[in-house]
Design an enzyme around this catalytic site. Structure first.
Site, PDB file in Angstrom:
ATOM      1  N   ARG A 228       0.686  -1.144   0.178  1.00 25.86           N
ATOM      2  CA  ARG A 228      -0.023   0.103  -0.378  1.00 25.86           C
ATOM      3  C   ARG A 228       0.723   1.232   0.457  1.00 25.86           C
ATOM      4  O   ARG A 228       1.861   1.375   1.196  1.00 25.86           O
ATOM      5  CB  ARG A 228      -0.962  -0.195   1.036  1.00 25.86           C
ATOM      6  CG  ARG A 228      -2.381  -1.030   0.521  1.00 25.86           C
ATOM      7  CD  ARG A 228      -3.159  -0.438   0.231  1.00 25.86           C
ATOM      8  NE  ARG A 228      -4.023  -1.537  -0.150  1.00 25.86           N
ATOM      9  CZ  ARG A 228      -4.021  -2.665  -0.254  1.00 25.86           C
ATOM     10  NH1 ARG A 228      -3.462  -3.034  -1.056  1.00 25.86           N
ATOM     11  NH2 ARG A 228      -5.453  -3.923  -0.765  1.00 25.86           N
ATOM     12  N   HIS A 276      -1.080  -0.499 -10.164  1.00 23.28           N
ATOM     13  CA  HIS A 276      -1.056  -1.099  -9.391  1.00 23.28           C
ATOM     14  C   HIS A 276      -2.150  -1.933  -9.613  1.00 23.28           C
ATOM     15  O   HIS A 276      -3.102  -3.182  -9.240  1.00 23.28           O
ATOM     16  CB  HIS A 276      -2.599  -0.529  -7.914  1.00 23.28           C
ATOM     17  CG  HIS A 276      -3.264  -1.005  -7.295  1.00 23.28           C
ATOM     18  ND1 HIS A 276      -3.493  -0.542  -5.979  1.00 23.28           N
ATOM     19  CD2 HIS A 276      -2.610  -2.131  -6.837  1.00 23.28           C
ATOM     20  CE1 HIS A 276      -3.268  -0.928  -5.020  1.00 23.28           C
ATOM     21  NE2 HIS A 276      -3.046  -2.504  -5.355  1.00 23.28           N
TER      22      HIS A 276
END
Length: 313
Positions: A228, A276
């Site tokens: 993250r 991502h």
């Protein structure tokens, strides 16, 4: 065997059609329902969702469990007390571990074999062989030793790199130097040449990799973040790359996504950016896993991957 159940399917992007098709094909007798802002949710046995609307949450208090369409729970846990007090279940692997291992192996080998430097030379028409790095000096440190982290460790070890791992609780892995707890983090970092973050985002890991901790890495270290973005203090990373202490980074996750156009990371050639995509959920694998877990709930059997809300994963 699961008897007929009614399942809410919800995604913030609205793309639930393929999920409904997979559930109908793999779980005969299932009824899937959708929900839109302003509607009243009919009675459902379970909810399967991703990026829920805040106004949906109060209507989920009567489901038996909420299943997430991914391995991370932070996007739901951020709602805190507004999240109904029912079991929250994340995905285990669902086809993501092998993708993560591929991504980390590529990024590690690209830096180790100096392909990033050769790419830059090629752009300038240069033919200049560089001295190879010594593998014994290229310890790869993996933060987070869950299902994804273990697959990454196994893959990297297969290339002959020295590997160390760091986790919240102690682990004992063959051929891996394992560290546990915050008290050992600096020691772990000080001997790591390629740092891979696979940690969940929690209050403890938010901004974990700040300037002091990144500076604990040896000069010339490299960062790969597939966890993250909020775990990395982005200005600190940029400062240490520009100073030469950190050689570069491959980043798949960011504090704000999509990464804003004026962000300085875009202009830093030593930072490789991907959107991502390091490990995408394989939908059919995920649906099969959720069905198996529903069967366990219905049979009053133990269910894997229930989120501990205190720990954050």
């Amino acid at each position: 065997m699961v008897s007929a159940v009614r399942i809410l399917l919800y995604r913030g992007d609205g793309q639930t059609g393929p999920w409904a098709e997979d559930f109908a094909r793999l779980l005969p007798g299932v009824e899937t329902v959708s929900w839109r802002e302003g509607e009243t949710l009919p009675a459902c046995d379970y909810a399967v969702l991703w990026n829920p609307a805040p106004s949906l949450l109060p209507q989920l208090s009567r489901v038996k469990a909420i299943f997430l369409m991914g391995a991370g729970a932070d996007a739901v846990l951020k709602f805190g007390a507004a999240l109904p007090n029912v079991p929250l279940v994340r995905l285990g692997d669902a086809g993501m571990a092998v993708q993560m291992a591929e991504y980390v192996a590529y990024a590690t080998l690209r830096y180790f074999r100096r392909f990033d430097e050769y790419e830059e030379q090629a752009r300038h028409g240069l033919w200049a062989p560089l001295p190879p790095h010594a593998k014994q000096d290229f310890t790869v440190g993996v933060m987070g030793l869950g299902k994804l982290g273990l697959r990454v460790v196994e893959t990297i070890r297969g290339f002959g790199f020295p590997v160390r791992g760091w986790s919240r609780t102690a682990k004992d892995l063959p051929g891996v130097d394992c560290y546990a707890g915050m008290a050992s983090l600096d020691e772990f970092l000080s001997g790591t040449r390629v740092l891979v973050s696979l940690l969940p985002l929690t209050a403890e890991t938010n901004n974990l990799l700040d300037r002091r901790r990144l500076a604990t890495l040896p000069k010339g270290a490299y960062l790969i973040n597939v966890a993250r973005g909020a775990q990395v203090a982005e200005p600190d990373l940029l400062t240490l790359i520009r100073s030469g202490h950190i050689a570069g980074a491959t980043l798949d996750v960011f504090r704000n996504e999509p990464l804003p156009a004026p962000h300085p990371f875009w202009e830093e050639p030593r930072i490789t950016i991907t959107p991502h995509i390091s490990a995408l959920t394989v939908r059919e694998d995920a649906v099969r896993q959720i069905i198996d877990k529903i069967a366990a709930f219905e049979a009053d059997q133990p269910v894997a991957d229930i989120v501990d809300r205190q720990l954050g994963y």
